[in-house]
Scaffold this motif. Structure first.
Motif, PDB file in Angstrom:
ATOM      1  N   ALA A   1      10.961 -33.673   9.642  1.00 42.65           N
ATOM      2  CA  ALA A   1       9.626 -33.796  10.783  1.00 42.65           C
ATOM      3  C   ALA A   1       9.446 -32.386  11.402  1.00 42.65           C
ATOM      4  O   ALA A   1      10.374 -32.128  12.187  1.00 42.65           O
ATOM      5  CB  ALA A   1       9.676 -34.746  11.394  1.00 42.65           C
ATOM      6  N   TYR A   2       8.634 -31.576  11.440  1.00 40.07           N
ATOM      7  CA  TYR A   2       8.293 -30.542  12.917  1.00 40.07           C
ATOM      8  C   TYR A   2       6.941 -30.729  13.303  1.00 40.07           C
ATOM      9  O   TYR A   2       7.325 -30.297  14.358  1.00 40.07           O
ATOM     10  CB  TYR A   2       8.193 -29.288  11.813  1.00 40.07           C
ATOM     11  CG  TYR A   2       8.849 -28.384  11.580  1.00 40.07           C
ATOM     12  CD1 TYR A   2       9.806 -27.609  12.246  1.00 40.07           C
ATOM     13  CD2 TYR A   2       9.608 -28.759  10.087  1.00 40.07           C
ATOM     14  CE1 TYR A   2      11.719 -26.826  11.352  1.00 40.07           C
ATOM     15  CE2 TYR A   2      10.800 -28.009   9.351  1.00 40.07           C
ATOM     16  CZ  TYR A   2      12.053 -27.353  10.734  1.00 40.07           C
ATOM     17  OH  TYR A   2      12.315 -27.231   9.985  1.00 40.07           O
ATOM     18  N   ARG A   3       6.627 -32.193  13.305  1.00 30.71           N
ATOM     19  CA  ARG A   3       5.522 -32.848  14.179  1.00 30.71           C
ATOM     20  C   ARG A   3       5.616 -34.109  14.119  1.00 30.71           C
ATOM     21  O   ARG A   3       6.354 -34.672  13.733  1.00 30.71           O
ATOM     22  CB  ARG A   3       4.111 -32.784  13.593  1.00 30.71           C
ATOM     23  CG  ARG A   3       4.173 -29.916  13.483  1.00 30.71           C
ATOM     24  CD  ARG A   3       2.610 -30.579  13.035  1.00 30.71           C
ATOM     25  NE  ARG A   3       2.206 -31.031  11.875  1.00 30.71           N
ATOM     26  CZ  ARG A   3       0.981 -31.053  10.957  1.00 30.71           C
ATOM     27  NH1 ARG A   3       0.391 -30.741  11.255  1.00 30.71           N
ATOM     28  NH2 ARG A   3       0.723 -32.557   9.539  1.00 30.71           N
TER      29      ARG A   3
ATOM     30  N   SER B   1      -0.546 -30.392  -0.087  1.00 29.92           N
ATOM     31  CA  SER B   1       0.144 -31.340   0.865  1.00 29.92           C
ATOM     32  C   SER B   1       1.531 -31.258   0.659  1.00 29.92           C
ATOM     33  O   SER B   1       2.091 -30.325   1.893  1.00 29.92           O
ATOM     34  CB  SER B   1      -0.775 -33.180   0.244  1.00 29.92           C
ATOM     35  OG  SER B   1       0.423 -33.180  -1.112  1.00 29.92           O
ATOM     36  N   ASN B   2       2.825 -32.195   0.443  1.00 26.37           N
ATOM     37  CA  ASN B   2       3.334 -31.903   0.131  1.00 26.37           C
ATOM     38  C   ASN B   2       4.255 -30.439  -0.907  1.00 26.37           C
ATOM     39  O   ASN B   2       3.744 -29.872  -2.014  1.00 26.37           O
ATOM     40  CB  ASN B   2       4.358 -32.793   0.284  1.00 26.37           C
ATOM     41  CG  ASN B   2       4.107 -33.898  -1.079  1.00 26.37           C
ATOM     42  OD1 ASN B   2       3.770 -32.952  -1.797  1.00 26.37           O
ATOM     43  ND2 ASN B   2       4.439 -34.810  -1.165  1.00 26.37           N
TER      44      ASN B   2
ATOM     45  N   ARG C   1      -1.295 -28.716   4.151  1.00 24.35           N
ATOM     46  CA  ARG C   1      -1.946 -27.482   4.672  1.00 24.35           C
ATOM     47  C   ARG C   1      -3.043 -26.627   3.643  1.00 24.35           C
ATOM     48  O   ARG C   1      -2.820 -27.969   3.180  1.00 24.35           O
ATOM     49  CB  ARG C   1      -0.058 -25.895   4.850  1.00 24.35           C
ATOM     50  CG  ARG C   1       0.165 -26.552   5.650  1.00 24.35           C
ATOM     51  CD  ARG C   1       0.344 -25.533   6.751  1.00 24.35           C
ATOM     52  NE  ARG C   1       1.543 -25.424   7.686  1.00 24.35           N
ATOM     53  CZ  ARG C   1       3.002 -24.999   7.684  1.00 24.35           C
ATOM     54  NH1 ARG C   1       3.012 -24.178   6.446  1.00 24.35           N
ATOM     55  NH2 ARG C   1       3.338 -24.965   8.354  1.00 24.35           N
TER      56      ARG C   1
ATOM     57  N   ASP D   1       9.085 -31.529   2.430  1.00 25.41           N
ATOM     58  CA  ASP D   1       8.045 -31.029   4.212  1.00 25.41           C
ATOM     59  C   ASP D   1       6.416 -31.336   3.604  1.00 25.41           C
ATOM     60  O   ASP D   1       5.699 -31.193   2.499  1.00 25.41           O
ATOM     61  CB  ASP D   1       7.710 -29.526   3.730  1.00 25.41           C
ATOM     62  CG  ASP D   1       7.177 -29.553   5.496  1.00 25.41           C
ATOM     63  OD1 ASP D   1       6.479 -29.993   5.630  1.00 25.41           O
ATOM     64  OD2 ASP D   1       7.048 -28.055   5.515  1.00 25.41           O
TER      65      ASP D   1
ATOM     66  N   ARG E   1       4.263 -31.921   5.522  1.00 27.46           N
ATOM     67  CA  ARG E   1       2.890 -31.709   6.507  1.00 27.46           C
ATOM     68  C   ARG E   1       2.061 -30.848   4.978  1.00 27.46           C
ATOM     69  O   ARG E   1       2.157 -30.091   4.149  1.00 27.46           O
ATOM     70  CB  ARG E   1       3.341 -29.854   7.142  1.00 27.46           C
ATOM     71  CG  ARG E   1       4.225 -30.481   8.434  1.00 27.46           C
ATOM     72  CD  ARG E   1       4.504 -29.631   8.790  1.00 27.46           C
ATOM     73  NE  ARG E   1       5.526 -29.030   8.592  1.00 27.46           N
ATOM     74  CZ  ARG E   1       6.342 -27.593   9.198  1.00 27.46           C
ATOM     75  NH1 ARG E   1       5.653 -26.695  10.294  1.00 27.46           N
ATOM     76  NH2 ARG E   1       7.362 -27.573   8.053  1.00 27.46           N
TER      77      ARG E   1
ATOM     78  N   ARG F   1       3.563 -36.531  14.080  1.00 26.62           N
ATOM     79  CA  ARG F   1       2.430 -36.300  13.051  1.00 26.62           C
ATOM     80  C   ARG F   1       3.414 -37.261  12.108  1.00 26.62           C
ATOM     81  O   ARG F   1       4.374 -38.568  11.532  1.00 26.62           O
ATOM     82  CB  ARG F   1       1.909 -36.093  12.258  1.00 26.62           C
ATOM     83  CG  ARG F   1       0.475 -36.983  11.182  1.00 26.62           C
ATOM     84  CD  ARG F   1       0.248 -35.596  10.674  1.00 26.62           C
ATOM     85  NE  ARG F   1      -0.173 -36.283   9.770  1.00 26.62           N
ATOM     86  CZ  ARG F   1      -0.062 -35.906   8.503  1.00 26.62           C
ATOM     87  NH1 ARG F   1       1.120 -35.389   8.436  1.00 26.62           N
ATOM     88  NH2 ARG F   1      -0.674 -36.988   7.734  1.00 26.62           N
ATOM     89  N   GLU F   2       4.352 -36.469  11.063  1.00 27.15           N
ATOM     90  CA  GLU F   2       5.490 -36.768  10.464  1.00 27.15           C
ATOM     91  C   GLU F   2       6.741 -37.579  11.019  1.00 27.15           C
ATOM     92  O   GLU F   2       7.084 -38.155  10.222  1.00 27.15           O
ATOM     93  CB  GLU F   2       5.843 -35.321   9.619  1.00 27.15           C
ATOM     94  CG  GLU F   2       4.920 -34.394   8.884  1.00 27.15           C
ATOM     95  CD  GLU F   2       3.692 -33.584   9.691  1.00 27.15           C
ATOM     96  OE1 GLU F   2       3.734 -33.564  10.909  1.00 27.15           O
ATOM     97  OE2 GLU F   2       2.523 -33.813   9.093  1.00 27.15           O
TER      98      GLU F   2
ATOM     99  N   ARG G   1       5.174 -21.291   2.674  1.00 24.38           N
ATOM    100  CA  ARG G   1       5.590 -22.215   3.036  1.00 24.38           C
ATOM    101  C   ARG G   1       7.217 -22.300   3.528  1.00 24.38           C
ATOM    102  O   ARG G   1       7.956 -23.123   3.832  1.00 24.38           O
ATOM    103  CB  ARG G   1       5.193 -23.592   2.400  1.00 24.38           C
ATOM    104  CG  ARG G   1       3.567 -23.472   2.250  1.00 24.38           C
ATOM    105  CD  ARG G   1       3.163 -25.016   2.125  1.00 24.38           C
ATOM    106  NE  ARG G   1       3.231 -26.102   2.725  1.00 24.38           N
ATOM    107  CZ  ARG G   1       2.743 -26.742   3.283  1.00 24.38           C
ATOM    108  NH1 ARG G   1       2.201 -27.101   2.550  1.00 24.38           N
ATOM    109  NH2 ARG G   1       3.924 -27.748   4.053  1.00 24.38           N
TER     110      ARG G   1
END
Ligand SMILES: Cc1cc2nc3c(=O)[nH]c(=O)nc-3n(C[C@H](O)[C@H](O)[C@H](O)COP(=O)(O)OP(=O)(O)OC[C@H]3O[C@@H](n4cnc5c(N)ncnc54)[C@H](O)[C@@H]3O)c2cc1C
Length: 385
Positions: free
Chosen positions: A94-96, A252-253, A248, A244, A246, A98-99, A292
């Protein structure tokens, strides 16, 4: 004269059909597997990257996943074949916020099923995966019991042992019709002949809808293409499968791990989905996923990619497999719609299919079958695809 009557006919020698043949043969059931391709695992099976986990978000896949891990992880000691099993775990990063929120909410469900998966804050996660980009990293989950293996070697091992136990395999032979009389399966017709059986198992992966239609049935399974790649082999520096989630633009992942033999194997989920049977590689995939991945783990920029490929997920509307007897045609058993998880579910599903055929279900099987029922409403979406 060649034999033409069996107890069970399986359509498809892939991630599901090969282990199902093995489990049926072990139970003493006379089994024939038919595949239109020239050898075992030549459909979706060989395009899987090899990830195996029990850390799902629903009771059916968790139970199947746990049993599959037991089978994969003990295969070599029980049957002698090296299927390149490696218990490196899975980590969703998780980098945000949200995740972080999504993953922590999932943990509550996963803990309620007793799964060994925990949240690790930034510093602790960096101890497990030192090469993650630390900038902006909040943390992630890590489930140490999950792992990976070689889809080619594993599917081949199931095939060989099924054969050893008496299962018959016919390759280069396409099933063209399922024979039904008075609402009961009677056998199949192929491009080479006819075979009788009281049970036909549809394990035809991305082609499952067509094989269902041969018996007048409709199953909502559609081919959804995903690309993957493999790098050169390097010394081990990465243990878990890194995921991951997130979204983009365009994807998606995506997920990647270091295989037992040193290569990084990876793939990405296109967004929107790309429906259809086209398996020609695109020029979009590699730049998109590489950017990514290098952003997430800068060290990866030094590794050379050796090959890309494109395969098919047999997708269902809710992301869950479809497993169970048809209500319309007696003797027609569905084992379809494995989505992105047919390799990891295959071994335990094979055993479940054998228990269905020999009518020896375990109490927990009923819950799994209720969840994956062909007759369910396809409304609920899976929480973690
Ligand atoms: C890029 C990518 C990465 C993936 N990574 C993973 C992963 O890490 N872990 C995981 O668990 N899963 C993964 N998957 C998903 C996995 O590959 C599939 O879910 C799985 O292989 C489906 O197995 P199956 O046995 O249902 O289908 P298949 O393996 O496709 O087998 C079906 C077989 O049926 C045969 N067939 C079809 N129609 C007929 C007919 N009329 N007559 C005779 N034979 C017929 C086909 O030739 C085929 O061999 C991935 C998939 C892709 C594309």
């Amino acid at each position: 004269m060649a034999r033409t009557h069996y107890d069970v006919i399986i359509v498809g020698a892939g991630s599901v059909g090969a282990p199902a043949a093995f489990a049926l043969a072990r139970a003493g059931v006379q089994t024939l597997v038919l595949d239109k391709k020239p050898s075992v695992g030549q459909g979706s099976s060989k395009t899987a990257i090899g990830g195996i986990r029990a850390t799902h978000s629903d009771p059916a896949k968790i139970r199947l996943g746990l049993r599959s891990i037991e089978i994969f992880s003990t295969w070599q000691e029980r049957f002698g074949d090296d299927i390149e099993w490696y218990r490196g775990g899975y980590s969703f990063v998780a980098y945000r916020p949200r995740e972080e929120k999504i993953l922590k909410e999932l943990l509550e469900i996963q803990h309620s099923y007793g799964l060994n998966i925990h949240w690790y804050d930034r510093e602790a996660l960096l101890e497990i995966i030192p090469d993650l980009n630390p900038n902006g990293l909040i943390g992630g989950t890590f489930s140490p019991n999950d792992g990976n293996a070689s889809p080619l070697l594993a599917t081949h091992a199931f095939y060989r042992h099924a054969q050893r136990l008496g299962a018959a395999f016919h390759f280069n032979e396409a099933v063209t019709d399922v024979l039904v009389e008075g609402g009961r399966v009677r056998g199949v017709r192929t491009d080479k002949g006819e075979y009788g059986a009281a049970v036909v198992i549809n394990a035809a992966g991305p082609w499952a809808r067509k094989v269902a239609q041969m018996a007048g049935l409709e199953v909502p399974v559609n081919p959804d293409s995903h690309e993957a790649a493999i790098t050169e082999a390097v010394a081990r520096f990465l243990d878990p499968m890194v995921v991951d989630i997130r979204p983009r633009p365009g994807s998606s992942n995506y997920y990647f791990y270091q295989h037992y033999t040193g290569q990084i194997v990876f793939c990405i989920t296109p967004s929107p989905s790309i429906w259809g049977y086209d398996t020609r590689e695109t020029s979009v995939f590699l730049p998109m996923v590489a950017r990514r991945m290098v952003d997430l783990m800068p060290k990866l920029k030094n590794i050379r990619v050796r090959r890309t490929w494109r395969g098919l997920y047999p997708m269902t509307p809710d992301g869950f497999p479809i497993v169970g007897w048809s209500q319309e045609v007696a003797g027609y058993l569905l084992a379809v719609g494995m989505c992105g998880q047919g390799f990891m579910l295959g071994p335990s599903l094979g055993e479940l299919l054998a228990r269905l055929v020999v009518e020896d279900l375990e109490p927990e099987d009923h819950k799994v079958l209720a969840h994956l029922s062909p007759h369910r409403q396809f409304g609920e979406e899976e929480k973690l695809k």
